[in-house]
Scaffold this active site. Sequence first.
Site, PDB file in Angstrom:
ATOM      1  NE  ARG A  77      -3.740  -2.361   2.116  1.00  0.00           N
ATOM      2  CZ  ARG A  77      -4.702  -2.705   2.960  1.00  0.00           C
ATOM      3  NH1 ARG A  77      -5.047  -2.015   3.993  1.00  0.00           N
ATOM      4  NH2 ARG A  77      -5.380  -4.024   2.799  1.00  0.00           N
ATOM      5  CG  ASP A  81      22.508  -0.791 -10.229  1.00  0.00           C
ATOM      6  OD1 ASP A  81      22.127   0.193  -9.711  1.00  0.00           O
ATOM      7  OD2 ASP A  81      22.892  -0.492 -11.466  1.00  0.00           O
ATOM      8  CG  ASP A  97      17.039   1.712 -10.471  1.00  0.00           C
ATOM      9  OD1 ASP A  97      17.325   0.575 -10.774  1.00  0.00           O
ATOM     10  OD2 ASP A  97      17.883   2.488 -10.039  1.00  0.00           O
TER      11      ASP A  97
END
Length: 423
Positions: free
Chosen positions: A206, A280, A276
């Site tokens: 949520r 990384d 994204d």
Amino acid sequence: MVVLGSLATACLATLIPSVSALLAFPGAEGFGRNAVGGRTGSVYHVTNLNDSGTGSFRDAVSKANRIVVFDVGGTIKIATRIAVSKNIYIAGQTAPGEGITVYGNGMSFSNANDAIVRYIRFRMGKGGDSGKDGITIADGSNMIFDHVSAAWGRDETFSINGAVHNVTVQNTIIAQGLETHSCGGLMQSDYGISLFRNLYIDNKTRNPKVKGMNDFQNNVIYNWGGGGGYIAGDSAGQSHANIINNYFISGPSTSVTAFTRGNANFHGYVSENYYDSNKDGSLNGSPLCAQTSCYSNMAIEPSRFDYPGPTHLLTAPDAVPHVLSAVGANFPARDAVDKGLVAEVQSYGKKGQLISDENAASSGGVGGVVTVSALTDTDGDGIPDEWESAHGLDPRDAGDAMEIGAAGYANIEVYVNSLVPSS
């Protein structure tokens, strides 16, 4: 503009405030931008950090039509929930030191019509009422929350669900709903909720869950868990939402995609939402496709809904540094908890956690804040002597604080609004 049908269009016209009406404060945007606050009432000084009694925050918001200023900074530990009355302006930016944190239980803004809430932290915690939200609104109209830091809800952290009309939540942190529920919150109203430039972080699910009439723009969502990021209705009811230029960033707890549980009853206009997902350590996402396959089967609309959007819309990549620099109760100063949350986002996938106890938070717990003395205010009207003298007011006349100036604001509103940026 998407055509909703004659009845829906007529209802929309009556629900959206007039553009010409006075803004709650310079920089107020969205459905709740015309909230009145305590403009026609009186000034109340919070003079201590007590849970109740004269000079307490609880007493300050217990009666309608007040502009609430703070002569102290620090943490207010509350044992029971606080219910806020109507026509209240909570001016947290007036607190000295590192500002005000209300900790230990939740806040209800149900029926707190025309509330203006700025630059204050509401953090519930494990000791709060079981099954309750950190901030809840179940009814009411015309409210705006700006630069609020909300965290550690037992049910939802910040939840709007019901016949709630014209609310804006902007520049606000909604963080670390406590497990096992761990929810950012419901944003469910058929009568207009705007969500602009907020940070949702470390909530299992949520982030938010949306139904009804919603405008979701320039938000940053980080490290949701397996329950999902943005949940699109999951309902037979009709929803109509703008979802524009937001940035979703997976964190260590993220195991599902950004959008979940949509269906054909959820009508979304979508544009340039970035994701994204690679964790990384770099911000290197890309735009989601503008198709149902990227938005969990919601019905993609060709045109933006004509809701009162942000004055200056950022691109999604530009929204991230802007939100991280400005979000939350960052005046007079951002505290350790919020600094820790921002640092998690800036790890871009490497840091972040879902928690069941606030003492496990990235800051190491609730912490404390630096306290300093308030500025001299001889007449006790909430405006320091130095500012009154510089702006043609009388430091010995308490009556001039609530006088309405040429721009339509009370003099004390002009003062408290001048302390912080207008965006």
